[in-house]
Design a protein around this motif. Structure first.
Motif, PDB file in Angstrom:
ATOM      1  N   ASP A  92       0.846  -1.199   0.000  1.00 57.98           N
ATOM      2  CA  ASP A  92       0.000   0.000   0.000  1.00 57.98           C
ATOM      3  C   ASP A  92       0.883   1.252   0.000  1.00 57.98           C
ATOM      4  N   PHE A  93       1.841   1.256  -0.900  1.00 58.32           N
ATOM      5  CA  PHE A  93       2.849   2.317  -0.971  1.00 58.32           C
ATOM      6  C   PHE A  93       2.270   3.531  -1.686  1.00 58.32           C
ATOM      7  N   LYS A  94       2.239   4.669  -1.014  1.00 61.91           N
ATOM      8  CA  LYS A  94       1.514   5.835  -1.503  1.00 61.91           C
ATOM      9  C   LYS A  94       2.414   6.991  -1.962  1.00 61.91           C
ATOM     10  N   VAL A  95       3.724   6.835  -1.913  1.00 64.76           N
ATOM     11  CA  VAL A  95       4.601   7.923  -2.360  1.00 64.76           C
ATOM     12  C   VAL A  95       4.401   8.140  -3.856  1.00 64.76           C
ATOM     13  N   LYS A  96       4.029   9.354  -4.229  1.00 66.91           N
ATOM     14  CA  LYS A  96       3.767   9.660  -5.629  1.00 66.91           C
ATOM     15  C   LYS A  96       5.082   9.684  -6.405  1.00 66.91           C
ATOM     16  N   HIS A  97       5.137   8.946  -7.504  1.00 68.90           N
ATOM     17  CA  HIS A  97       6.329   8.921  -8.333  1.00 68.90           C
ATOM     18  C   HIS A  97       5.962   8.448  -9.729  1.00 68.90           C
ATOM     19  N   ASN A  98       6.831   8.768 -10.680  1.00 69.04           N
ATOM     20  CA  ASN A  98       6.653   8.386 -12.074  1.00 69.04           C
ATOM     21  C   ASN A  98       7.690   7.322 -12.415  1.00 69.04           C
ATOM     22  N   VAL A  99       7.243   6.165 -12.882  1.00 66.30           N
ATOM     23  CA  VAL A  99       8.155   5.072 -13.207  1.00 66.30           C
ATOM     24  C   VAL A  99       8.441   5.077 -14.710  1.00 66.30           C
ATOM     25  N   VAL A 100       9.726   5.038 -15.051  1.00 65.69           N
ATOM     26  CA  VAL A 100      10.122   4.937 -16.460  1.00 65.69           C
ATOM     27  C   VAL A 100      11.118   3.802 -16.621  1.00 65.69           C
ATOM     28  N   ALA A 101      11.172   3.250 -17.812  1.00 63.72           N
ATOM     29  CA  ALA A 101      12.100   2.151 -18.096  1.00 63.72           C
ATOM     30  C   ALA A 101      13.502   2.690 -18.308  1.00 63.72           C
ATOM     31  N   GLY A 102      14.474   1.988 -17.777  1.00 65.29           N
ATOM     32  CA  GLY A 102      15.867   2.378 -17.949  1.00 65.29           C
ATOM     33  C   GLY A 102      16.421   1.912 -19.280  1.00 65.29           C
ATOM     34  N   GLY A 103      17.662   2.290 -19.540  1.00 64.68           N
ATOM     35  CA  GLY A 103      18.345   1.879 -20.757  1.00 64.68           C
ATOM     36  C   GLY A 103      19.309   0.744 -20.482  1.00 64.68           C
ATOM     37  N   LYS A 104      20.175   0.477 -21.436  1.00 64.09           N
ATOM     38  CA  LYS A 104      21.146  -0.602 -21.285  1.00 64.09           C
ATOM     39  C   LYS A 104      22.273  -0.222 -20.339  1.00 64.09           C
ATOM     40  N   THR A 105      22.517   1.094 -20.166  1.00 61.01           N
ATOM     41  CA  THR A 105      23.582   1.574 -19.291  1.00 61.01           C
ATOM     42  C   THR A 105      23.004   2.594 -18.323  1.00 61.01           C
ATOM     43  N   ARG A 106      23.779   2.918 -17.293  1.00 65.09           N
ATOM     44  CA  ARG A 106      23.318   3.931 -16.348  1.00 65.09           C
ATOM     45  C   ARG A 106      23.155   5.280 -17.047  1.00 65.09           C
ATOM     46  N   PHE A 107      24.063   5.584 -17.953  1.00 63.34           N
ATOM     47  CA  PHE A 107      23.981   6.829 -18.719  1.00 63.34           C
ATOM     48  C   PHE A 107      22.630   6.935 -19.420  1.00 63.34           C
ATOM     49  N   GLN A 108      22.240   5.877 -20.092  1.00 60.76           N
ATOM     50  CA  GLN A 108      20.970   5.874 -20.813  1.00 60.76           C
ATOM     51  C   GLN A 108      19.785   5.926 -19.845  1.00 60.76           C
ATOM     52  N   SER A 109      19.930   5.307 -18.694  1.00 63.20           N
ATOM     53  CA  SER A 109      18.849   5.322 -17.711  1.00 63.20           C
ATOM     54  C   SER A 109      18.625   6.726 -17.161  1.00 63.20           C
ATOM     55  N   VAL A 110      19.717   7.439 -16.899  1.00 64.40           N
ATOM     56  CA  VAL A 110      19.569   8.816 -16.424  1.00 64.40           C
ATOM     57  C   VAL A 110      18.964   9.684 -17.525  1.00 64.40           C
ATOM     58  N   GLN A 111      19.381   9.461 -18.752  1.00 67.89           N
ATOM     59  CA  GLN A 111      18.768  10.187 -19.866  1.00 67.89           C
ATOM     60  C   GLN A 111      17.250   9.986 -19.880  1.00 67.89           C
ATOM     61  N   ASN A 112      16.814   8.753 -19.682  1.00 67.37           N
ATOM     62  CA  ASN A 112      15.381   8.460 -19.679  1.00 67.37           C
ATOM     63  C   ASN A 112      14.686   9.140 -18.496  1.00 67.37           C
ATOM     64  N   GLY A 113      15.382   9.174 -17.355  1.00 64.08           N
ATOM     65  CA  GLY A 113      14.810   9.843 -16.196  1.00 64.08           C
ATOM     66  C   GLY A 113      14.654  11.331 -16.420  1.00 64.08           C
ATOM     67  N   LEU A 114      15.658  11.946 -17.034  1.00 63.22           N
ATOM     68  CA  LEU A 114      15.588  13.378 -17.333  1.00 63.22           C
ATOM     69  C   LEU A 114      14.492  13.669 -18.352  1.00 63.22           C
ATOM     70  N   ALA A 115      14.291  12.763 -19.295  1.00 65.21           N
ATOM     71  CA  ALA A 115      13.244  12.958 -20.297  1.00 65.21           C
ATOM     72  C   ALA A 115      11.869  13.021 -19.648  1.00 65.21           C
ATOM     73  N   ALA A 116      11.701  12.324 -18.529  1.00 61.90           N
ATOM     74  CA  ALA A 116      10.420  12.341 -17.825  1.00 61.90           C
ATOM     75  C   ALA A 116      10.166  13.679 -17.130  1.00 61.90           C
TER      76      ALA A 116
END
Length: 235
Positions: free
Chosen positions: A74-98
């Motif tokens: 019953d976790f209520k912390v509001k957050h937006n989930v996005v899929a990561g990339g193949k590397t951490r660099f790509q994952s941060v890029q995806n996070g920034l895009a959100a």
């Protein structure tokens, strides 16, 4: 609750496999005090600012598991989930895009398996990044270190080095532009990306308790840290 008069955001990156943890499930989903590690981490940022936009970056295959855990607890912390990339660099890029709808402010990039970051560390990092553009959390080395070259080794001054933690905070437009660079093997964290982009990295004091949960021994420390915190809150 934060006191800054500028917008703040958090990108929490959780892509660990759990191999060094010797666990059957990703380490960010392991329980500490009955709650998955990743939930403790998000709760830290919610406690700092309940209205802060939080982006959680997970491997696409793990998103259904996370969604099920949120329902289960019953976790209520509001957050937006996005899929990561193949590397951490790509994952941060995806996070920034959100965060594309936001123009300015300060963004914190944080490891999902650092669940004991303090409110003071978050506040100091945000304020420093707002004033100077960058803020990277570090701690001094405790142990002596040696530089190894082949079969030889040589003692070096540990005071000349720092252990890097997260959050790593940056003015949002700066981090966006830095992540437009071509990915490089030299990019080991966000600070290295921004540094390659030509900006000075400012260090702020972290805490030894702000550990990254990586091995089974770390989980023992996590349970002890959490128990100590809960005992302190009851006093």
């Amino acid at each position: 609750m934060q006191e800054q008069d500028f917008p703040t955001y958090a990108v929490v990156v959780a892509g660990g496999s759990g191999s060094r943890m010797q666990a059957q499930v990703p380490k960010q989903f392991l329980p500490v005090g009955g709650l998955p590690v990743l939930m403790h981490t998000l709760l830290r940022f919610q406690a700092y600012d309940a209205h802060m936009p939080i982006v959680l970056v997970l491997p696409a295959a793990e998103i259904p598991t996370w969604q099920e855990l949120c329902l289960q607890h019953d976790f209520k912390v509001k957050h937006n989930v996005v899929a990561g990339g193949k590397t951490r660099f790509q994952s941060v890029q995806n996070g920034l895009a959100a965060l594309r709808s936001f123009e300015d402010g300060v963004v914190a990039v944080h490891d999902g398996v650092r669940p004991f970051v303090t409110q003071e560390i978050i506040r100091t990092a945000f304020e420093t990044a707002h004033d100077k553009g960058t803020a990277v959390v570090t701690v001094p080395l405790k142990d002596s270190i040696r530089r190894v070259t082949g079969a030889a080794s040589k003692a070096v001054n540990r005071n000349a080095y720092r252990l890097v933690q997260t959050p790593q905070c940056f003015r949002l437009p700066l981090l966006r532009r830095a992540y437009e660079q071509t990915e490089s093997a030299q990019f080991t964290d966000d600070a290295s990306v921004v540094e390659k982009f030509g900006h000075k990295i400012h260090l702020v004091e972290g805490a030894y308790q702000n550990i990254k949960l990586t091995t089974p021994e770390d989980m023992l420390l996590a349970e002890a840290f959490l128990a100590a915190e809960q005992a302190g809150q009851k006093q």
